[in-house]
Design a protein around this motif. Structure first.
Motif, PDB file in Angstrom:
ATOM      1  N   ASN A   2     -16.628   2.118  12.562  1.00 55.87           N
ATOM      2  CA  ASN A   2     -15.366   2.765  12.899  1.00 55.87           C
ATOM      3  C   ASN A   2     -14.222   2.290  12.020  1.00 55.87           C
ATOM      4  O   ASN A   2     -13.161   2.914  11.974  1.00 55.87           O
ATOM      5  CB  ASN A   2     -15.023   2.515  14.371  1.00 55.87           C
ATOM      6  CG  ASN A   2     -16.013   3.162  15.314  1.00 55.87           C
ATOM      7  OD1 ASN A   2     -16.604   4.190  14.986  1.00 55.87           O
ATOM      8  ND2 ASN A   2     -16.194   2.564  16.479  1.00 55.87           N
ATOM      9  N   LEU A   3     -14.435   1.159  11.338  1.00 54.60           N
ATOM     10  CA  LEU A   3     -13.382   0.591  10.501  1.00 54.60           C
ATOM     11  C   LEU A   3     -13.529   0.981   9.030  1.00 54.60           C
ATOM     12  O   LEU A   3     -12.732   0.536   8.207  1.00 54.60           O
ATOM     13  CB  LEU A   3     -13.408  -0.935  10.623  1.00 54.60           C
ATOM     14  CG  LEU A   3     -13.142  -1.511  12.020  1.00 54.60           C
ATOM     15  CD1 LEU A   3     -13.281  -3.027  11.984  1.00 54.60           C
ATOM     16  CD2 LEU A   3     -11.758  -1.119  12.520  1.00 54.60           C
ATOM     17  N   ARG A   4     -14.504   1.809   8.717  1.00 57.93           N
ATOM     18  CA  ARG A   4     -14.758   2.155   7.316  1.00 57.93           C
ATOM     19  C   ARG A   4     -13.558   2.838   6.666  1.00 57.93           C
ATOM     20  O   ARG A   4     -13.366   2.748   5.451  1.00 57.93           O
ATOM     21  CB  ARG A   4     -15.991   3.058   7.202  1.00 57.93           C
ATOM     22  CG  ARG A   4     -17.305   2.360   7.477  1.00 57.93           C
ATOM     23  CD  ARG A   4     -18.475   3.280   7.156  1.00 57.93           C
ATOM     24  NE  ARG A   4     -18.488   3.622   5.728  1.00 57.93           N
ATOM     25  CZ  ARG A   4     -19.068   2.880   4.811  1.00 57.93           C
ATOM     26  NH1 ARG A   4     -19.672   1.747   5.151  1.00 57.93           N
ATOM     27  NH2 ARG A   4     -19.053   3.252   3.550  1.00 57.93           N
ATOM     28  N   ASN A   5     -12.776   3.539   7.467  1.00 60.26           N
ATOM     29  CA  ASN A   5     -11.623   4.259   6.935  1.00 60.26           C
ATOM     30  C   ASN A   5     -10.364   3.401   6.869  1.00 60.26           C
ATOM     31  O   ASN A   5      -9.310   3.902   6.452  1.00 60.26           O
ATOM     32  CB  ASN A   5     -11.331   5.508   7.778  1.00 60.26           C
ATOM     33  CG  ASN A   5     -12.342   6.610   7.540  1.00 60.26           C
ATOM     34  OD1 ASN A   5     -12.833   6.780   6.416  1.00 60.26           O
ATOM     35  ND2 ASN A   5     -12.670   7.351   8.582  1.00 60.26           N
ATOM     36  N   LEU A   6     -10.468   2.133   7.271  1.00 62.04           N
ATOM     37  CA  LEU A   6      -9.293   1.270   7.285  1.00 62.04           C
ATOM     38  C   LEU A   6      -8.656   1.131   5.894  1.00 62.04           C
ATOM     39  O   LEU A   6      -7.428   1.223   5.775  1.00 62.04           O
ATOM     40  CB  LEU A   6      -9.652  -0.104   7.853  1.00 62.04           C
ATOM     41  CG  LEU A   6      -8.491  -1.100   7.988  1.00 62.04           C
ATOM     42  CD1 LEU A   6      -7.365  -0.514   8.832  1.00 62.04           C
ATOM     43  CD2 LEU A   6      -8.971  -2.413   8.591  1.00 62.04           C
ATOM     44  N   PRO A   7      -9.437   0.911   4.816  1.00 61.72           N
ATOM     45  CA  PRO A   7      -8.801   0.843   3.487  1.00 61.72           C
ATOM     46  C   PRO A   7      -8.036   2.118   3.138  1.00 61.72           C
ATOM     47  O   PRO A   7      -6.944   2.056   2.552  1.00 61.72           O
ATOM     48  CB  PRO A   7      -9.991   0.625   2.536  1.00 61.72           C
ATOM     49  CG  PRO A   7     -11.027  -0.029   3.381  1.00 61.72           C
ATOM     50  CD  PRO A   7     -10.881   0.599   4.731  1.00 61.72           C
ATOM     51  N   ASN A   8      -8.585   3.288   3.505  1.00 60.64           N
ATOM     52  CA  ASN A   8      -7.902   4.552   3.219  1.00 60.64           C
ATOM     53  C   ASN A   8      -6.621   4.689   4.034  1.00 60.64           C
ATOM     54  O   ASN A   8      -5.610   5.201   3.545  1.00 60.64           O
ATOM     55  CB  ASN A   8      -8.826   5.736   3.509  1.00 60.64           C
ATOM     56  CG  ASN A   8     -10.011   5.789   2.566  1.00 60.64           C
ATOM     57  OD1 ASN A   8      -9.962   5.250   1.469  1.00 60.64           O
ATOM     58  ND2 ASN A   8     -11.078   6.435   2.997  1.00 60.64           N
ATOM     59  N   ILE A   9      -6.686   4.226   5.286  1.00 57.76           N
ATOM     60  CA  ILE A   9      -5.491   4.262   6.137  1.00 57.76           C
ATOM     61  C   ILE A   9      -4.391   3.380   5.539  1.00 57.76           C
ATOM     62  O   ILE A   9      -3.215   3.742   5.506  1.00 57.76           O
ATOM     63  CB  ILE A   9      -5.837   3.820   7.571  1.00 57.76           C
ATOM     64  CG1 ILE A   9      -6.775   4.843   8.229  1.00 57.76           C
ATOM     65  CG2 ILE A   9      -4.574   3.638   8.405  1.00 57.76           C
ATOM     66  CD1 ILE A   9      -7.312   4.403   9.572  1.00 57.76           C
ATOM     67  N   LEU A  10      -4.789   2.197   5.064  1.00 56.71           N
ATOM     68  CA  LEU A  10      -3.822   1.296   4.437  1.00 56.71           C
ATOM     69  C   LEU A  10      -3.234   1.915   3.165  1.00 56.71           C
ATOM     70  O   LEU A  10      -2.045   1.764   2.873  1.00 56.71           O
ATOM     71  CB  LEU A  10      -4.492  -0.033   4.112  1.00 56.71           C
ATOM     72  CG  LEU A  10      -4.882  -0.906   5.308  1.00 56.71           C
ATOM     73  CD1 LEU A  10      -5.711  -2.109   4.845  1.00 56.71           C
ATOM     74  CD2 LEU A  10      -3.643  -1.381   6.054  1.00 56.71           C
ATOM     75  N   THR A  11      -4.070   2.611   2.406  1.00 63.33           N
ATOM     76  CA  THR A  11      -3.596   3.256   1.181  1.00 63.33           C
ATOM     77  C   THR A  11      -2.552   4.317   1.487  1.00 63.33           C
ATOM     78  O   THR A  11      -1.491   4.367   0.855  1.00 63.33           O
ATOM     79  CB  THR A  11      -4.779   3.892   0.422  1.00 63.33           C
ATOM     80  OG1 THR A  11      -5.681   2.864   0.013  1.00 63.33           O
ATOM     81  CG2 THR A  11      -4.290   4.642  -0.799  1.00 63.33           C
ATOM     82  N   VAL A  12      -2.848   5.168   2.466  1.00 63.54           N
ATOM     83  CA  VAL A  12      -1.897   6.223   2.846  1.00 63.54           C
ATOM     84  C   VAL A  12      -0.621   5.619   3.421  1.00 63.54           C
ATOM     85  O   VAL A  12       0.492   6.077   3.134  1.00 63.54           O
ATOM     86  CB  VAL A  12      -2.540   7.190   3.861  1.00 63.54           C
ATOM     87  CG1 VAL A  12      -1.513   8.189   4.382  1.00 63.54           C
ATOM     88  CG2 VAL A  12      -3.705   7.929   3.219  1.00 63.54           C
ATOM     89  N   SER A  13      -0.770   4.556   4.215  1.00 64.71           N
ATOM     90  CA  SER A  13       0.413   3.903   4.790  1.00 64.71           C
ATOM     91  C   SER A  13       1.294   3.308   3.700  1.00 64.71           C
ATOM     92  O   SER A  13       2.520   3.270   3.830  1.00 64.71           O
ATOM     93  CB  SER A  13      -0.006   2.819   5.783  1.00 64.71           C
ATOM     94  OG  SER A  13      -0.631   1.718   5.127  1.00 64.71           O
ATOM     95  N   ARG A  14       0.668   2.847   2.610  1.00 60.75           N
ATOM     96  CA  ARG A  14       1.447   2.301   1.490  1.00 60.75           C
ATOM     97  C   ARG A  14       2.310   3.380   0.849  1.00 60.75           C
ATOM     98  O   ARG A  14       3.468   3.121   0.505  1.00 60.75           O
ATOM     99  CB  ARG A  14       0.511   1.677   0.453  1.00 60.75           C
ATOM    100  CG  ARG A  14       1.253   1.056  -0.721  1.00 60.75           C
ATOM    101  CD  ARG A  14       0.397   0.030  -1.444  1.00 60.75           C
ATOM    102  NE  ARG A  14      -0.651   0.602  -2.253  1.00 60.75           N
ATOM    103  CZ  ARG A  14      -1.938   0.630  -1.916  1.00 60.75           C
ATOM    104  NH1 ARG A  14      -2.329   0.130  -0.765  1.00 60.75           N
ATOM    105  NH2 ARG A  14      -2.845   1.149  -2.724  1.00 60.75           N
ATOM    106  N   ILE A  15       1.765   4.565   0.714  1.00 63.74           N
ATOM    107  CA  ILE A  15       2.537   5.663   0.134  1.00 63.74           C
ATOM    108  C   ILE A  15       3.738   5.990   1.001  1.00 63.74           C
ATOM    109  O   ILE A  15       4.871   6.113   0.509  1.00 63.74           O
ATOM    110  CB  ILE A  15       1.643   6.903  -0.041  1.00 63.74           C
ATOM    111  CG1 ILE A  15       0.547   6.619  -1.080  1.00 63.74           C
ATOM    112  CG2 ILE A  15       2.475   8.108  -0.463  1.00 63.74           C
ATOM    113  CD1 ILE A  15      -0.451   7.749  -1.244  1.00 63.74           C
ATOM    114  N   PHE A  16       3.519   6.111   2.304  1.00 65.80           N
ATOM    115  CA  PHE A  16       4.621   6.427   3.205  1.00 65.80           C
ATOM    116  C   PHE A  16       5.642   5.293   3.260  1.00 65.80           C
ATOM    117  O   PHE A  16       6.853   5.531   3.335  1.00 65.80           O
ATOM    118  CB  PHE A  16       4.098   6.741   4.611  1.00 65.80           C
ATOM    119  CG  PHE A  16       3.537   8.123   4.758  1.00 65.80           C
ATOM    120  CD1 PHE A  16       4.366   9.223   4.843  1.00 65.80           C
ATOM    121  CD2 PHE A  16       2.166   8.335   4.788  1.00 65.80           C
ATOM    122  CE1 PHE A  16       3.868  10.507   4.964  1.00 65.80           C
ATOM    123  CE2 PHE A  16       1.645   9.606   4.908  1.00 65.80           C
ATOM    124  CZ  PHE A  16       2.499  10.707   4.994  1.00 65.80           C
TER     125      PHE A  16
END
Length: 208
Positions: free
Chosen positions: A3-17
């Motif tokens: 369930n945490l596999r998408n955590l790096p992608n979430i962090l990446t998108v959060s960095r943009i915002f």
């Protein structure tokens, strides 16, 4: 764990915002826009903390992706893009507030986009260009530069002259020391980029 596999992608998108919010806040964090010095100081502190957190997500998402092999096509595309948005946004704000000269930002951004182009070419040929020691040193020095610039920006408050310009230590104006450090960063940045082009020259030389 899956369930945490998408955590790096979430962090990446959060960095943009986070960078977009930082740029918006920094753009109005001056007396002419806010009208109150205390508001300006608060806005600048929040903006700097936000930028630092955005920088930390870059380290964290890369660490998680490498350690747990949580690598995806989305991450491979968006992570370098998020890095460029972060560097570009923070550099432009630093130039706007005269914390760094424009030529420093131009040199750094030139290197970043050139290496991004090289990595794009490498990806088409299924070659992975990983960050080397010079690249990691470059990143660390750039982060320290932006951190120091952010601290000076907060201390500066609403003075018409940037903090680095009018502050001296032991009779030496900080601005001269700062320019020396920025020049060193530019040299390391450009040399690290040149190293990639020399090491992977076969990627583009065969097309000339």
């Amino acid at each position: 764990m899956s369930n945490l596999r998408n955590l790096p992608n979430i962090l990446t998108v959060s960095r943009i915002f986070a960078v977009l919010i930082f740029v918006a806040m920094a753009s109005v964090a001056h007396l002419d826009a806010m009208g109150d010095k205390s508001y300006v100081c608060t806005m600048r502190i929040i903006a700097v903390v936000l930028a630092l957190l955005a920088g930390l997500t870059d380290l964290l998402d890369g660490y998680l992706a490498r350690k747990y092999h949580w690598i995806s096509d989305f991450g491979a595309l968006m992570d370098p893009l998020a890095d460029k948005i972060f560097v570009t946004g923070t550099m432009l704000i630093a130039v706007e507030y005269r914390l760094i000269p424009a030529w420093i930002a131009i040199a750094v951004l030139f290197r970043e986009f050139m290496v991004t182009g090289l990595r794009t070419l490498a990806a088409k040929k299924q070659v992975v260009i990983s960050a080397d020691r010079w690249g990691k040193l470059k990143t660390a020095m750039q982060m320290s530069m932006l951190g120091l610039a952010g601290i000076a920006w907060v201390i500066e408050g609403n003075d018409t002259v940037p903090y680095f310009y009018n502050t001296c230590i032991w009779g030496v104006r900080i601005w001269y020391v700062w320019i020396g450090y920025l020049t060193l960063i530019v040299l390391v940045t450009l040399l690290s980029g040149l190293g990639y082009f020399i090491r992977y020259r076969k990627l583009f030389m065969e097309q000339l």
